[in-house]
Design a protein around this motif. Structure first.
Motif, PDB file in Angstrom:
ATOM      1  N   LEU A   9       0.857  -1.183   0.000  1.00  0.00           N
ATOM      2  CA  LEU A   9       0.000   0.000   0.000  1.00  0.00           C
ATOM      3  C   LEU A   9       0.893   1.233   0.000  1.00  0.00           C
ATOM      4  O   LEU A   9       1.647   1.449   0.951  1.00  0.00           O
ATOM      5  N   ALA A  10       0.828   2.041  -1.054  1.00  0.00           N
ATOM      6  CA  ALA A  10       1.708   3.209  -1.166  1.00  0.00           C
ATOM      7  C   ALA A  10       0.883   4.464  -1.384  1.00  0.00           C
ATOM      8  O   ALA A  10      -0.124   4.448  -2.109  1.00  0.00           O
ATOM      9  N   HIS A  11       1.322   5.551  -0.753  1.00  0.00           N
ATOM     10  CA  HIS A  11       0.566   6.804  -0.909  1.00  0.00           C
ATOM     11  C   HIS A  11       1.465   8.031  -1.108  1.00  0.00           C
ATOM     12  O   HIS A  11       0.956   9.134  -1.301  1.00  0.00           O
ATOM     13  N   LYS A  12       2.791   7.851  -1.052  1.00  0.00           N
ATOM     14  CA  LYS A  12       3.691   8.985  -1.264  1.00  0.00           C
ATOM     15  C   LYS A  12       5.121   8.464  -1.415  1.00  0.00           C
ATOM     16  O   LYS A  12       5.368   7.262  -1.341  1.00  0.00           O
ATOM     17  N   ASN A  13       6.054   9.401  -1.624  1.00  0.00           N
ATOM     18  CA  ASN A  13       7.495   9.089  -1.638  1.00  0.00           C
ATOM     19  C   ASN A  13       7.875   8.075  -2.721  1.00  0.00           C
ATOM     20  O   ASN A  13       8.194   6.915  -2.434  1.00  0.00           O
ATOM     21  N   LEU A  14       7.851   8.527  -3.967  1.00  0.00           N
ATOM     22  CA  LEU A  14       8.161   7.656  -5.095  1.00  0.00           C
ATOM     23  C   LEU A  14       9.534   7.006  -4.966  1.00  0.00           C
ATOM     24  O   LEU A  14       9.688   5.800  -5.158  1.00  0.00           O
ATOM     25  N   SER A  15      10.548   7.793  -4.636  1.00  0.00           N
ATOM     26  CA  SER A  15      11.908   7.252  -4.525  1.00  0.00           C
ATOM     27  C   SER A  15      12.002   6.188  -3.441  1.00  0.00           C
ATOM     28  O   SER A  15      12.677   5.162  -3.614  1.00  0.00           O
ATOM     29  N   GLN A  16      11.325   6.416  -2.343  1.00  0.00           N
ATOM     30  CA  GLN A  16      11.360   5.449  -1.247  1.00  0.00           C
ATOM     31  C   GLN A  16      10.634   4.163  -1.624  1.00  0.00           C
ATOM     32  O   GLN A  16      11.095   3.064  -1.297  1.00  0.00           O
ATOM     33  N   LEU A  17       9.521   4.288  -2.313  1.00  0.00           N
ATOM     34  CA  LEU A  17       8.803   3.108  -2.773  1.00  0.00           C
ATOM     35  C   LEU A  17       9.667   2.281  -3.709  1.00  0.00           C
ATOM     36  O   LEU A  17       9.750   1.045  -3.584  1.00  0.00           O
ATOM     37  N   LYS A  18      10.351   2.944  -4.618  1.00  0.00           N
ATOM     38  CA  LYS A  18      11.214   2.221  -5.559  1.00  0.00           C
ATOM     39  C   LYS A  18      12.405   1.582  -4.837  1.00  0.00           C
ATOM     40  O   LYS A  18      12.858   0.490  -5.201  1.00  0.00           O
ATOM     41  N   ARG A  19      12.907   2.239  -3.795  1.00  0.00           N
ATOM     42  CA  ARG A  19      13.992   1.658  -3.001  1.00  0.00           C
ATOM     43  C   ARG A  19      13.509   0.376  -2.304  1.00  0.00           C
ATOM     44  O   ARG A  19      14.218  -0.640  -2.272  1.00  0.00           O
ATOM     45  N   LEU A  20      12.297   0.411  -1.757  1.00  0.00           N
ATOM     46  CA  LEU A  20      11.731  -0.766  -1.118  1.00  0.00           C
ATOM     47  C   LEU A  20      11.596  -1.915  -2.121  1.00  0.00           C
ATOM     48  O   LEU A  20      11.984  -3.069  -1.838  1.00  0.00           O
ATOM     49  N   ILE A  21      11.062  -1.622  -3.295  1.00  0.00           N
ATOM     50  CA  ILE A  21      10.889  -2.653  -4.320  1.00  0.00           C
ATOM     51  C   ILE A  21      12.237  -3.211  -4.757  1.00  0.00           C
ATOM     52  O   ILE A  21      12.403  -4.429  -4.911  1.00  0.00           O
ATOM     53  N   TRP A  22      13.207  -2.327  -4.935  1.00  0.00           N
ATOM     54  CA  TRP A  22      14.560  -2.774  -5.302  1.00  0.00           C
ATOM     55  C   TRP A  22      15.129  -3.713  -4.250  1.00  0.00           C
ATOM     56  O   TRP A  22      15.711  -4.760  -4.564  1.00  0.00           O
ATOM     57  N   TYR A  35       3.106  -6.604  -5.871  1.00  0.00           N
ATOM     58  CA  TYR A  35       1.915  -5.906  -6.344  1.00  0.00           C
ATOM     59  C   TYR A  35       1.757  -4.624  -5.530  1.00  0.00           C
ATOM     60  O   TYR A  35       1.867  -4.635  -4.299  1.00  0.00           O
ATOM     61  N   VAL A  36       1.483  -3.527  -6.231  1.00  0.00           N
ATOM     62  CA  VAL A  36       1.454  -2.213  -5.580  1.00  0.00           C
ATOM     63  C   VAL A  36       0.107  -1.544  -5.801  1.00  0.00           C
ATOM     64  O   VAL A  36      -0.396  -1.490  -6.934  1.00  0.00           O
ATOM     65  N   HIS A  37      -0.478  -1.054  -4.712  1.00  0.00           N
ATOM     66  CA  HIS A  37      -1.669  -0.207  -4.794  1.00  0.00           C
ATOM     67  C   HIS A  37      -1.260   1.231  -4.538  1.00  0.00           C
ATOM     68  O   HIS A  37      -0.611   1.535  -3.523  1.00  0.00           O
ATOM     69  N   ARG A  58       9.007  -8.316 -12.167  1.00  0.00           N
ATOM     70  CA  ARG A  58       7.980  -9.006 -11.377  1.00  0.00           C
ATOM     71  C   ARG A  58       7.105  -8.045 -10.577  1.00  0.00           C
ATOM     72  O   ARG A  58       6.370  -8.452  -9.676  1.00  0.00           O
ATOM     73  N   VAL A  59       7.153  -6.763 -10.920  1.00  0.00           N
ATOM     74  CA  VAL A  59       6.369  -5.733 -10.234  1.00  0.00           C
ATOM     75  C   VAL A  59       5.145  -5.377 -11.072  1.00  0.00           C
ATOM     76  O   VAL A  59       5.249  -5.139 -12.273  1.00  0.00           O
ATOM     77  N   THR A  60       3.979  -5.311 -10.415  1.00  0.00           N
ATOM     78  CA  THR A  60       2.747  -4.885 -11.068  1.00  0.00           C
ATOM     79  C   THR A  60       2.070  -3.825 -10.217  1.00  0.00           C
ATOM     80  O   THR A  60       1.818  -4.055  -9.022  1.00  0.00           O
ATOM     81  N   VAL A  61       1.785  -2.674 -10.806  1.00  0.00           N
ATOM     82  CA  VAL A  61       0.942  -1.664 -10.152  1.00  0.00           C
ATOM     83  C   VAL A  61      -0.490  -1.986 -10.550  1.00  0.00           C
ATOM     84  O   VAL A  61      -0.837  -1.941 -11.735  1.00  0.00           O
ATOM     85  N   MET A  98       1.388  -8.391   3.438  1.00  0.00           N
ATOM     86  CA  MET A  98       0.832  -7.046   3.385  1.00  0.00           C
ATOM     87  C   MET A  98       1.829  -6.055   3.977  1.00  0.00           C
ATOM     88  O   MET A  98       2.272  -6.218   5.116  1.00  0.00           O
ATOM     89  N   MET A  99       2.170  -5.022   3.181  1.00  0.00           N
ATOM     90  CA  MET A  99       3.182  -4.051   3.580  1.00  0.00           C
ATOM     91  C   MET A  99       2.715  -2.641   3.260  1.00  0.00           C
ATOM     92  O   MET A  99       1.825  -2.417   2.432  1.00  0.00           O
ATOM     93  N   SER A 100       3.352  -1.681   3.901  1.00  0.00           N
ATOM     94  CA  SER A 100       3.203  -0.267   3.562  1.00  0.00           C
ATOM     95  C   SER A 100       4.399   0.166   2.719  1.00  0.00           C
ATOM     96  O   SER A 100       5.480  -0.426   2.810  1.00  0.00           O
ATOM     97  N   GLY A 101       4.200   1.206   1.934  1.00  0.00           N
ATOM     98  CA  GLY A 101       5.310   1.773   1.181  1.00  0.00           C
ATOM     99  C   GLY A 101       6.374   2.382   2.073  1.00  0.00           C
ATOM    100  O   GLY A 101       7.462   2.729   1.597  1.00  0.00           O
ATOM    101  N   GLN A 102       6.093   2.502   3.371  1.00  0.00           N
ATOM    102  CA  GLN A 102       7.065   3.020   4.328  1.00  0.00           C
ATOM    103  C   GLN A 102       7.673   1.927   5.195  1.00  0.00           C
ATOM    104  O   GLN A 102       8.315   2.210   6.195  1.00  0.00           O
ATOM    105  N   ASP A 103       7.484   0.667   4.791  1.00  0.00           N
ATOM    106  CA  ASP A 103       8.163  -0.458   5.431  1.00  0.00           C
ATOM    107  C   ASP A 103       9.535  -0.653   4.785  1.00  0.00           C
ATOM    108  O   ASP A 103       9.814  -0.120   3.711  1.00  0.00           O
ATOM    109  N   TYR A 104      10.356  -1.487   5.445  1.00  0.00           N
ATOM    110  CA  TYR A 104      11.640  -1.865   4.863  1.00  0.00           C
ATOM    111  C   TYR A 104      12.092  -3.165   5.514  1.00  0.00           C
ATOM    112  O   TYR A 104      11.900  -3.362   6.719  1.00  0.00           O
ATOM    113  N   PRO A 105      12.693  -4.087   4.737  1.00  0.00           N
ATOM    114  CA  PRO A 105      13.186  -5.342   5.325  1.00  0.00           C
ATOM    115  C   PRO A 105      14.352  -5.082   6.280  1.00  0.00           C
ATOM    116  O   PRO A 105      15.251  -4.305   5.967  1.00  0.00           O
TER     117      PRO A 105
END
Length: 317
Positions: A9-22, A35-37, A58-61, A98-105
Motif C-alpha cells: 500500500l503506497a501513498h507517497k514518496n516515489l523514490s522510497q517506494l522504488k527503493r523498497l521494491i529494489w 503488487y502495488v496499490h 515481477r512488479v505490477t501496479v 501485506m506491507m506499507s510503502g514506508q516499510d523496509y526489510p
C-alpha cells in the motif's frame, strides 16, 4: 516451490517506494511477485507509474486505486483489491505479505524466504480476542465520541483505572445499535484485533475472499466498525480452515505479534497510536530482533538509514 507475493500500500514518496521494491527484488532467492496499490489521492504521473514497474519485471501496479483513510473501510477495500489481484495470478502454494510503502526489510530476503518455508501454511498475523477491558473493545464501538475520548485518555497510563471505569460507563450509555460486536455475534462471528501488517497463506486468502464476496450482511456490518484495518483480517482469518495453526494472543496483550516491527514506544515519548519514524539511532536497537520488516521509514527525514540497514545485512548498499 513456495511463492511469496508482496502486497504494498503506497501513498507517497516515489523514490522510497522504488527503493523498497529494489530491496525486495535484489538478492531474493524466492519465487516472488510484487503488487502495488497507489492511493488515489497521490498525484503521480503515468511515467512515474511506469518507473515503479521498471524496477523489476515481477512488479505490477494494480489498476484499481482507492482513496484511503485511516480508521476507514477504504483501507480494507484497497487491501482486498491487492490480495484478489495477486491471488488470481498466484492461487496456490503462496504467502501474501501485506506491507506499507514506508516499510523496509530488516532481515535478508533469504532469511525471510526460509522463515516462510518453515511456517507454511500457518497464518503469520497478530490476533487478539475481544475483551470488555482490552483495546480491541474500542474498535467495535461505533461511537466517534468514545473513540476520540479514548485516544486522549490512553496516552496517560496513570489513568488506567479511571479509563476502565470510563469504558464501562460509556459502554452502558451507547445504544445497542452502535455496538458492532453484538451485531456480529448474531451472525456467529467472534471479534478479534491486531496489527494491520500480516503474512497469510493462499488458503486463508481464498477463504477470506469467498467470505467477502458471499456474506453481504457481514461485510456491510463490518464497514461500520472503527479502524477495520486492525480487526477485519484478524476476524476473517479466525473463520478459515487454517485458524487452527494460529497462535492467538491472550486478551490482555498489547504488544504486536507479527513479522513487522512498529516503533510505537520510543524512550521519553508518548504513545500516540501511530508509529514514530525509524532513524539511524533506532536501527542498532532493532537489527538483532526477531522481526523481518520494520516501519515506518521516511526518506525525506532520515535517508541514510536505508544504506546502514543494507550494509549491516548484505555488507553493501
Amino acid at each position: 516451490m513456495l511463492k511469496i507475493n508482496y502486497l504494498i500500500l503506497a501513498h507517497k514518496n516515489l523514490s522510497q517506494l522504488k527503493r523498497l521494491i529494489w530491496r525486495l527484488s535484489t538478492d531474493n532467492p524466492a519465487d516472488f511477485s510484487i503488487y502495488v496499490h497507489l492511493d488515489k489521492k497521490w498525484e503521480i504521473t503515468p511515467e512515474e507509474i511506469k518507473s515503479i514497474e521498471a524496477v523489476d519485471s515481477r512488479v505490477t501496479v494494480i489498476p484499481t486505486r482507492i482513496s484511503c483513510k485511516l480508521d476507514d473501510w477504504s483501507l480494507i477495500e484497497a487491501e482486498l483489491n491487492l490480495a484478489e489481484f495477486a491471488y488470481k495470478k498466484e492461487p496456490q502454494d503462496a504467502y501474501y505479505v501485506m506491507m506499507s510503502g514506508q516499510d523496509y526489510p530488516i532481515k535478508s530476503n533469504a532469511m525471510f524466504t526460509d522463515y516462510c518455508k518453515n511456517q507454511y501454511p500457518k497464518p503469520l498475523i497478530d490476533v487478539t480476542p475481544w475483551s470488555p477491558d482490552n483495546w480491541v473493545h474500542l474498535k467495535f464501538m461505533n461511537s466517534p465520541l468514545y473513540h476520540t475520548l479514548y485516544q486522549i485518555t490512553v496516552q496517560n497510563k496513570t489513568l488506567d483505572f479511571a479509563l476502565r471505569a470510563f469504558r464501562r460507563g460509556i459502554d452502558n450509555l451507547i445504544p445497542k445499535k452502535y455496538k458492532m460486536k453484538r451485531r456480529l455475534e448474531k451472525m456467529g462471528v467472534a471479534s478479534f484485533g491486531g496489527s494491520q501488517w500480516w503474512v497469510l497463506p493462499d488458503s486463508a486468502i481464498k477463504e477470506i475472499l469467498e467470505q467477502y464476496h458471499s456474506n453481504n450482511a457481514l461485510i456491510e456490518t463490518y464497514k461500520k466498525t472503527l479502524t477495520p484495518e486492525e480487526t477485519f483480517f484478524q476476524t476473517m482469518v479466525m473463520r478459515t480452515s487454517v485458524a487452527k495453526y494460529l497462535d492467538v494472543n491472550p486478551p490482555e496483550q498489547v504488544t504486536q505479534d507479527c513479522p513487522t516491527f512498529a516503533y510505537f514506544n520510543p524512550n521519553g515519548k508518548k504513545f500516540t497510536g501511530h508509529p514514530y519514524i525509524i532513524n539511524s539511532d533506532v536501527w542498532p536497537s532493532i537489527k538483532n530482533s526477531d522481526f523481518y520488516f520494520a516501519r515506518k521509514f521516511d526518506m525525506g527525514i532520515c535517508p541514510g538509514v536505508f544504506d546502514e540497514i543494507d550494509k549491516d545485512i548484505y555488507g553493501s548498499k
